[in-house]
Enzyme design. Sequence first.
Site, PDB file in Angstrom:
ATOM      1  CB  CYS A 107     -15.472  -5.918  -0.999  1.00 35.74           C
ATOM      2  SG  CYS A 107     -14.209  -5.268   0.076  1.00 35.74           S
ATOM      3  CG  HIS A 116     -16.746  -2.711  -2.969  1.00 37.31           C
ATOM      4  ND1 HIS A 116     -17.177  -2.287  -1.735  1.00 37.31           N
ATOM      5  CD2 HIS A 116     -15.412  -2.917  -2.854  1.00 37.31           C
ATOM      6  CE1 HIS A 116     -16.134  -2.259  -0.917  1.00 37.31           C
ATOM      7  NE2 HIS A 116     -15.058  -2.631  -1.563  1.00 37.31           N
ATOM      8  CG  ASN A 139     -13.782  -0.270   1.189  1.00 37.02           C
ATOM      9  OD1 ASN A 139     -14.827  -0.859   1.420  1.00 37.02           O
ATOM     10  ND2 ASN A 139     -12.746  -0.844   0.589  1.00 37.02           N
TER      11      ASN A 139
HETATM   12  O1  UT7 Z   1     -12.286  -3.118  -0.577  1.00 33.12           O
HETATM   13  C1  UT7 Z   1     -11.389  -4.157  -0.813  1.00 33.12           C
HETATM   14  C2  UT7 Z   1     -10.560  -3.879  -1.979  1.00 33.12           C
HETATM   15  N1  UT7 Z   1      -9.632  -2.855  -1.670  1.00 33.12           N
HETATM   16  C3  UT7 Z   1      -9.047  -2.217  -2.630  1.00 33.12           C
HETATM   17  O2  UT7 Z   1      -9.367  -2.502  -3.749  1.00 33.12           O
HETATM   18  C4  UT7 Z   1      -7.984  -1.218  -2.316  1.00 33.12           C
HETATM   19  C5  UT7 Z   1      -6.850  -1.416  -3.273  1.00 33.12           C
HETATM   20  N2  UT7 Z   1      -5.664  -0.582  -3.036  1.00 33.12           N
HETATM   21  C6  UT7 Z   1      -5.707   0.771  -2.964  1.00 33.12           C
HETATM   22  O3  UT7 Z   1      -6.767   1.387  -2.965  1.00 33.12           O
HETATM   23  C7  UT7 Z   1      -4.396   1.516  -2.936  1.00 33.12           C
HETATM   24  O4  UT7 Z   1      -3.368   0.609  -3.259  1.00 33.12           O
HETATM   25  C8  UT7 Z   1      -4.096   2.230  -1.583  1.00 33.12           C
HETATM   26  C9  UT7 Z   1      -5.015   3.434  -1.419  1.00 33.12           C
HETATM   27  C10 UT7 Z   1      -4.284   1.279  -0.424  1.00 33.12           C
HETATM   28  C11 UT7 Z   1      -2.656   2.736  -1.553  1.00 33.12           C
HETATM   29  O5  UT7 Z   1      -2.453   3.620  -2.641  1.00 33.12           O
HETATM   30  P1  UT7 Z   1      -1.196   3.431  -3.605  1.00 33.12           P
HETATM   31  O6  UT7 Z   1      -1.257   4.526  -4.557  1.00 33.12           O
HETATM   32  O7  UT7 Z   1      -1.269   2.032  -4.151  1.00 33.12           O
HETATM   33  O8  UT7 Z   1       0.011   3.646  -2.635  1.00 33.12           O
HETATM   34  P2  UT7 Z   1       1.195   2.623  -2.209  1.00 33.12           P
HETATM   35  O9  UT7 Z   1       0.681   1.552  -1.337  1.00 33.12           O
HETATM   36  O10 UT7 Z   1       1.951   2.224  -3.458  1.00 33.12           O
HETATM   37  O11 UT7 Z   1       2.113   3.584  -1.376  1.00 33.12           O
HETATM   38  C12 UT7 Z   1       2.765   4.723  -1.954  1.00 33.12           C
HETATM   39  C13 UT7 Z   1       3.410   5.535  -0.857  1.00 33.12           C
HETATM   40  C14 UT7 Z   1       4.218   4.689   0.121  1.00 33.12           C
HETATM   41  O12 UT7 Z   1       5.357   5.446   0.496  1.00 33.12           O
HETATM   42  P3  UT7 Z   1       6.798   5.142  -0.174  1.00 33.12           P
HETATM   43  O13 UT7 Z   1       7.094   3.696   0.154  1.00 33.12           O
HETATM   44  O14 UT7 Z   1       6.598   5.377  -1.640  1.00 33.12           O
HETATM   45  O15 UT7 Z   1       7.684   6.117   0.497  1.00 33.12           O
HETATM   46  C15 UT7 Z   1       3.320   4.550   1.318  1.00 33.12           C
HETATM   47  O16 UT7 Z   1       4.014   4.385   2.528  1.00 33.12           O
HETATM   48  O17 UT7 Z   1       2.386   6.174  -0.063  1.00 33.12           O
HETATM   49  C16 UT7 Z   1       2.614   5.888   1.327  1.00 33.12           C
HETATM   50  N3  UT7 Z   1       1.334   5.854   2.014  1.00 33.12           N
HETATM   51  C17 UT7 Z   1       0.782   6.922   2.615  1.00 33.12           C
HETATM   52  N4  UT7 Z   1       1.191   8.194   2.733  1.00 33.12           N
HETATM   53  C18 UT7 Z   1       0.395   9.038   3.398  1.00 33.12           C
HETATM   54  C19 UT7 Z   1       0.497   4.795   2.174  1.00 33.12           C
HETATM   55  N5  UT7 Z   1      -0.583   5.173   2.871  1.00 33.12           N
HETATM   56  C20 UT7 Z   1      -0.433   6.475   3.162  1.00 33.12           C
HETATM   57  C21 UT7 Z   1      -1.215   7.416   3.866  1.00 33.12           C
HETATM   58  N6  UT7 Z   1      -0.757   8.688   3.967  1.00 33.12           N
HETATM   59  N7  UT7 Z   1      -2.409   7.103   4.436  1.00 33.12           N
END
Ligand code: UT7
Length: 325
Positions: free
Chosen positions: A107, A252, A282
């Site tokens: 990135c 980014h 992204n």
């Molecule tokens: O470009 C490089 C840099 N990248 C970034 O900076 C990205 C950084 N991270 C993020 O943007 C976020 O952490 C994500 C968008 C990837 C994830 O969002 P989050 O709010 O941090 O969610 P999480 O990983 O804590 O997951 C929360 C819940 C989980 O379920 P449980 O374990 O609470 O039951 C995941 O399984 O959301 C679930 N989940 C989804 N649900 C529906 C994760 N992805 C999805 C999805 N649809 N696509």
Amino acid sequence: MGVGHCLPERVVSNEDLTQWMETNADWILERTGIRQRRWIDEDCGASDLAAVAAREACERAGVEVSEIDCIVLATLSPDHTFPGTGCFLQAKLDLPGIPALDIRNQCSGFIYGLSVADAWIRCGQYRRVLLVGAEIHSTGLDVSTRGRDVACLFGDGAGAVVLGPGDGSRGVISTHLHADGRHAEDLWIEAPGSRFHPQRVTEEMIRDGRHFPKMRNRRVFTAAVQRMPEVILEALGHSDLSLDDVALFVPHQANQRITEAVARQLGRDPERFYSNIEMLGNTTAASIPLALYDAEREGRLKKDDLVVLVSFGAGFTWAAAVLRY
Ligand code: UT7
């Protein structure tokens, strides 16, 4: 001197993703700000998108493609393991003989590339540098429920700029690059890898999905929100500039919640941070030049504006650049 872009025609909405994974469109929009992304629908390399973006950048810069004397290409999704995608791009642009450098800083690849291009131009080594960020993510994602957290984020695309020496009144003021390899495995694709013996990739690795991108989501999120404001302040401080001097921040496009948290930390209105993640997702190395392209088209970026580019991504790497546009 000019900016160009290329996006595949196929639009993949959040709703479309539900046919492959358990997810819902509202979750993705709420947690990321992404509504849709572009994904290729036929054989196409990052270099193909890069070539289209490069030609448009040259046209808008008023420069013939044949005048380009150096290519710098940033990608994390190369056409092939080797040679570099810059070489494939160079062949497509019919520019044999000029250097083609690949940048592997994810990135932050565009700002790392900008730093190199700027240094070469300042020291007089090259006069017309083509800098491209180009990515094809869609063919490398785990679109099953197992990979839904990562797969919902990424889109394909390319953005390009042409850079050349100016009269000193406009252009790159400074660039600031950082990395912390202790976090290399927090966001990565593990295999194929030359460190595996006797083979770089096995059927078992593929069954386990070790060839797909993996992210420690919260760790990446938290580090992005810390490092991006930090490097913005470092970059402005370098030239005794303040946040108020900046016409537009071009971050980014990782996650709209990250952008908003960065703006909050700096006590600035998120409106001052350009965003097109809703429509493109992204696109890693391509996201900053694609944002520059859209911001210019929307009239948000004008000649002589003071602009700050900022990135954070895998490595970890993070970077900022201050420009007089
Ligand atoms: O470009 C490089 C840099 N990248 C970034 O900076 C990205 C950084 N991270 C993020 O943007 C976020 O952490 C994500 C968008 C990837 C994830 O969002 P989050 O709010 O941090 O969610 P999480 O990983 O804590 O997951 C929360 C819940 C989980 O379920 P449980 O374990 O609470 O039951 C995941 O399984 O959301 C679930 N989940 C989804 N649900 C529906 C994760 N992805 C999805 C999805 N649809 N696509």
